[in-house]
Design an enzyme around this catalytic site. Structure first.
Site, short mmCIF file in Angstrom:
data_model
loop_
_atom_site.label_atom_id
_atom_site.label_comp_id
_atom_site.label_asym_id
_atom_site.label_seq_id
_atom_site.Cartn_x
_atom_site.Cartn_y
_atom_site.Cartn_z
N SER A 272 22.93 -0.43 -14.50
CA SER A 272 22.42 -1.49 -15.37
C SER A 272 22.17 -0.99 -16.79
O SER A 272 22.54 -1.65 -17.77
CB SER A 272 21.14 -2.11 -14.79
OG SER A 272 20.16 -1.12 -14.53
N HIS A 302 22.87 -0.81 -6.20
CA HIS A 302 21.93 -0.62 -7.31
C HIS A 302 20.68 -1.47 -7.03
O HIS A 302 19.95 -1.20 -6.09
CB HIS A 302 22.61 -1.02 -8.62
CG HIS A 302 21.84 -0.61 -9.86
ND1 HIS A 302 20.80 0.29 -9.85
CD2 HIS A 302 21.98 -0.99 -11.15
CE1 HIS A 302 20.34 0.45 -11.07
NE2 HIS A 302 21.02 -0.33 -11.89
N HIS A 349 19.53 9.35 -3.47
CA HIS A 349 19.59 8.96 -4.88
C HIS A 349 20.69 9.77 -5.56
O HIS A 349 20.95 10.92 -5.19
CB HIS A 349 18.24 9.22 -5.57
CG HIS A 349 18.13 8.59 -6.92
ND1 HIS A 349 18.54 9.23 -8.07
CD2 HIS A 349 17.68 7.37 -7.32
CE1 HIS A 349 18.33 8.44 -9.10
NE2 HIS A 349 17.81 7.31 -8.68
N ARG A 358 8.43 7.35 -7.89
CA ARG A 358 8.16 5.91 -7.91
C ARG A 358 7.81 5.42 -6.49
O ARG A 358 7.06 4.46 -6.34
CB ARG A 358 9.36 5.16 -8.48
CG ARG A 358 9.68 5.52 -9.92
CD ARG A 358 10.99 4.89 -10.38
NE ARG A 358 12.12 5.35 -9.58
CZ ARG A 358 13.36 4.87 -9.66
NH1 ARG A 358 13.63 3.89 -10.52
NH2 ARG A 358 14.32 5.35 -8.92
N ASP A 404 13.16 2.05 -3.78
CA ASP A 404 13.39 0.82 -3.01
C ASP A 404 12.79 0.88 -1.61
O ASP A 404 12.61 -0.16 -0.97
CB ASP A 404 14.89 0.55 -2.89
CG ASP A 404 15.53 0.31 -4.25
OD1 ASP A 404 14.96 -0.44 -5.04
OD2 ASP A 404 16.60 0.89 -4.51
#
Length: 467
Positions: A272, A302, A349, A358, A404
């Protein structure tokens, strides 16, 4: 004037080329606290740094390009400058050099000890400076003042069937907002190249300000009664987004602040972010660039991954009839998933080689606010079971959870259960990283991006010569 009193003065200044630059000046006793003025002071310094790099070090090699890189998604190539953040394989993301725990400690929150306000993250990413609470409050007010949505944007979304994926509706809304692009008007009016960044700033700030209302409208239209919940002028960016979605639990407001902050940026090589940079490089305006970025974000590899994680977790619960399963049962289910040629969503990742920080900060939030939630406990158990299994396969460079792996369970807990919508949340957040870089791209005169490609035959010839 009392120490906590404030005076907001809104100016619409015309530059030499006639570009409308909106400045919200906020005076707290002494000092002017608007982001535009802060940025304007920094631009010449950064321009000189780039000029010096080109002049003094333009021929320095930054590494070699291998066949694996060419055939492997250009992974590991150093190919562009990204000011806002960098990802270290072992430490994870740093926003302008600051780790997530450092941001949580140093950036202003809605209350003492609270999660960073997204406005603080935006200030940091754009300027590289830690803002004070007054500066953050002034930026919050500026964004609220820019948040009016033209009716035709809603009508453009309404032209789509309600069944359309939320990301399709979101991209459509962003494209509708492009009608008001200040950059397009300025370019057509002959603005000097050195001033490109000014209308880009206007477009970026307007876009960021308007995204929550567009995104909330899509949620209300698709999943609720379709009624618009208006912006609350007393709330910050993250809290207002949650409010317009229909959530007013203080914990949900606080989680939304954290969510937007940690999803804001992840250096420039992800799909992105790179897409936005690429599309903007021929001087497409921020609306066009960000719409393209959203289309990249919508891919399963993504931004769509966060909805896949919650679906997978729910499939585990459906398989056993309960989230309270043993590690042995969980290991069997994971092995079955892998034996079908499927991946374990939320793990691995492209850059990281450790647990994503995160993920860690979301886990800490869950431990504080929902330690007994059955799905959270299942996510914790998955983290214990998955890495050893993936490591044993010997093919996985990073067996650890990424961002995620956790967000869906937290959103589900607070009532946002529609996982198809989760990528829209990601998209709103990513504007905070993409937007500032687009401004700097124009300020620094970054050129049209045009890498060299080769045919498969040419690549084979090059390899034959080297062997």
């Amino acid at each position: 004037m009392a120490p906590n009193s404030e005076l907001h003065v809104r100016y619409c200044v015309l530059s030499e080329e006639g570009v409308a630059i909106t400045v919200i000046v906020v005076k707290f006793g002494i000092g002017i606290l608007d982001l535009y003025s802060e940025l304007k002071e920094l631009v010449p310094e950064y321009q000189e740094r780039v000029k010096k790099l080109k002049k003094d070090h333009g021929s320095i090699e930054l590494g070699k390009i291998t066949v694996d890189m060419v055939l492997g998604g250009m992974r590991g190539m150093t190919a562009l400058v990204w000011l806002g953040s960098a990802v270290d394989p072992d430490e994870g993301i740093r926003f302008r050099g600051m780790s997530i725990p450092e941001c949580q400690k140093k950036l202003p929150g809605a209350f003492p000890g609270g999660e960073p306000l997204p406005e603080a993250v935006l200030w940091l990413l754009l300027t590289g400076k830690i803002p004070n609470k007054e500066q953050v409050d002034s930026l919050a007010q500026e964004l609220r003042s820019r948040a009016t949505i033209p009716d035709y944007a809603y009508k453009a979304i309404d032209a789509l069937p309600v069944s359309a994926h939320p990301m399709t509706q979101f991209t459509t809304g962003v494209m509708a907002l492009q009608v008001q692009s200040e950059f397009q008007k300025a370019y057509e009016g002959g603005i000097a190249k050195a001033r490109y960044w000014e209308p880009t700033y206007e477009d970026t700030m307007n876009l960021i300000a308007r995204l929550p209302a567009i995104a909330a409208y899509i949620y209300r239209r698709k999943y609720k009664d379709g009624k618009i919940i208006p912006l609350d002028d007393s709330l910050d960016y993250g809290a207002n987004y949650a409010h317009m979605l229909g959530f007013d639990d203080p914990e949900m407001l606080e989680f939304m602040r954290l969510y937007i902050s940690i999803h804001s940026d992840h250096e420039g090589g992800n799909v992105s972010s790179h897409t936005a940079h690429l599309v903007a490089s021929p001087l497409s305006d921020p609306y066009l660039a960000f719409a393209a970025a959203l289309n990249g974000l919508a891919g399963p590899l993504h931004g769509l991954a966060n909805q896949e994680v919650l679906r997978w977790i729910r499939s585990i619960v459906a398989e056993f009839g309960t989230p309270n399963i043993s590690t042995e049962q969980l290991a069997d289910y994971i092995n079955k998933t892998l034996s079908k040629g499927q991946v374990v969503p939320g793990y691995g990742h492209g850059v990281l080689r450790q647990t994503d920080p995160r993920y860690t900060c979301q886990r800490e939030f869950a431990l504080k606010h929902l330690p007994n939630d059955p799905l959270f406990q299942l996510v914790s158990k998955i983290k214990e079971v998955v890495p050893p299994i993936l490591t044993k396969l010997g093919k996985v460079k990073n067996p650890w959870p990424n961002v995620d792996a956790h967000s869906g369970v937290l959103l589900n807990y607070y009532g946002l259960t529609e996982e198809n919508y989760y990528t829209v949340l990601f998209g709103v957040s990513r504007s905070f990283g993409v937007g500032p870089q687009l401004i700097w791209d124009r300020a620094l005169g970054m050129p049209l991006e045009r890498p060299k490609s080769v045919t498969l035959e040419k690549l084979e010839q090059l390899c034959a010569k080297s062997s």
